[in-house]
Design an enzyme around this catalytic site. Structure first.
Site, PDB file in Angstrom:
ATOM      1  N   THR A  59       0.567  -1.131  -0.085  1.00  0.00           N
ATOM      2  CA  THR A  59      -0.094  -0.270   0.073  1.00  0.00           C
ATOM      3  C   THR A  59       0.882   1.249   0.110  1.00  0.00           C
ATOM      4  O   THR A  59       0.706   2.109  -0.585  1.00  0.00           O
ATOM      5  CB  THR A  59      -0.764  -0.075   1.188  1.00  0.00           C
ATOM      6  OG1 THR A  59      -1.734  -1.100   1.196  1.00  0.00           O
ATOM      7  CG2 THR A  59      -1.715   1.189   1.143  1.00  0.00           C
ATOM      8  N   CYS A  60       1.889   1.324   0.792  1.00  0.00           N
ATOM      9  CA  CYS A  60       2.855   2.614   0.842  1.00  0.00           C
ATOM     10  C   CYS A  60       3.684   2.702  -0.456  1.00  0.00           C
ATOM     11  O   CYS A  60       3.460   3.961  -1.054  1.00  0.00           O
ATOM     12  CB  CYS A  60       3.705   2.025   1.731  1.00  0.00           C
ATOM     13  SG  CYS A  60       3.002   2.212   3.634  1.00  0.00           S
ATOM     14  N   ALA A  61       3.997   1.710  -1.163  1.00  0.00           N
ATOM     15  CA  ALA A  61       4.647   1.726  -2.462  1.00  0.00           C
ATOM     16  C   ALA A  61       3.554   2.197  -3.580  1.00  0.00           C
ATOM     17  O   ALA A  61       4.072   2.921  -4.410  1.00  0.00           O
ATOM     18  CB  ALA A  61       4.996   0.376  -2.725  1.00  0.00           C
ATOM     19  N   SER A  63       1.107   4.292  -3.101  1.00  0.00           N
ATOM     20  CA  SER A  63       0.941   5.552  -2.848  1.00  0.00           C
ATOM     21  C   SER A  63       1.905   6.410  -3.535  1.00  0.00           C
ATOM     22  O   SER A  63       1.745   7.427  -3.925  1.00  0.00           O
ATOM     23  CB  SER A  63       0.736   5.813  -1.240  1.00  0.00           C
ATOM     24  OG  SER A  63       1.989   5.909  -0.473  1.00  0.00           O
TER      25      SER A  63
END
Length: 168
Positions: A59-61, A63
């Site tokens: 999820t961080c990647a 974003s």
């Protein structure tokens, strides 16, 4: 203090995000080349603070990829992707992904950014990392939009953030 969840389990943060209409707290963060950036370096630009726990999660990647594609193409806008990851990991990710429209910044040295912005986790399995948040600042460093994603594994509301940028 705010409460968010990780797979439905509650986790508390160290405070609350800056209020709309207030001056954003200053920061001192480390760039991937180990230089330092502060908030005043971005004066005169709209700024998106894309904040997340770790670049090494899906999820961080995503974003970072999404903001690299969308907001960085907007006029007079800087996208700052902020985590407590080491600058080397941030550089590795952007290099592997071919991302060059965002600026990766690390709060690894002392965590002062997370404390100043009230978004550090103070308990749970991600303790001391940052919660997933998006904060938009105008050209004068005034907060015009905030989102603290209520479930950590969910992505932020990109459309709302981009709308806030367009309507400043």
């Amino acid at each position: 203090m705010a409460t968010v969840t990780l797979h439905g389990d509650p986790i508390q943060t160290s405070g609350t995000l800056p209020k709309l209409g207030t001056k954003a707290p200053d920061f001192k963060l480390t760039v991937t080349d180990l230089s330092t950036q502060v908030l005043s370096d971005f004066e005169g630009h709209k700024v998106v603070l894309n904040i997340f726990p770790s670049i090494d999660t899906g999820t961080c990647a995503q974003s970072v990829r999404e903001f690299n594609k969308e907001a960085s193409e907007m006029e007079n806008t800087k996208v700052l992707c902020i985590s407590r990851d080491l600058p080397f990991a941030q550089a590795r990710f952007c290099g592997a992904e071919g991302l060059n429209n965002v600026l990766m910044l690390s709060d690894y040295k002392d965590g002062s950014f997370g404390k100043a912005y009230g978004l550090d986790f103070i308990n749970g399995p991600l303790e001391a990392l940052h919660s997933r948040c998006v904060i938009v600042l105008d050209e004068n460093g005034i907060v015009t939009y905030t989102e603290q994603v209520p479930e950590i594994v969910d992505e932020p509301n990109y459309k709302a953030c981009l709308y806030a940028l367009l309507n400043e």
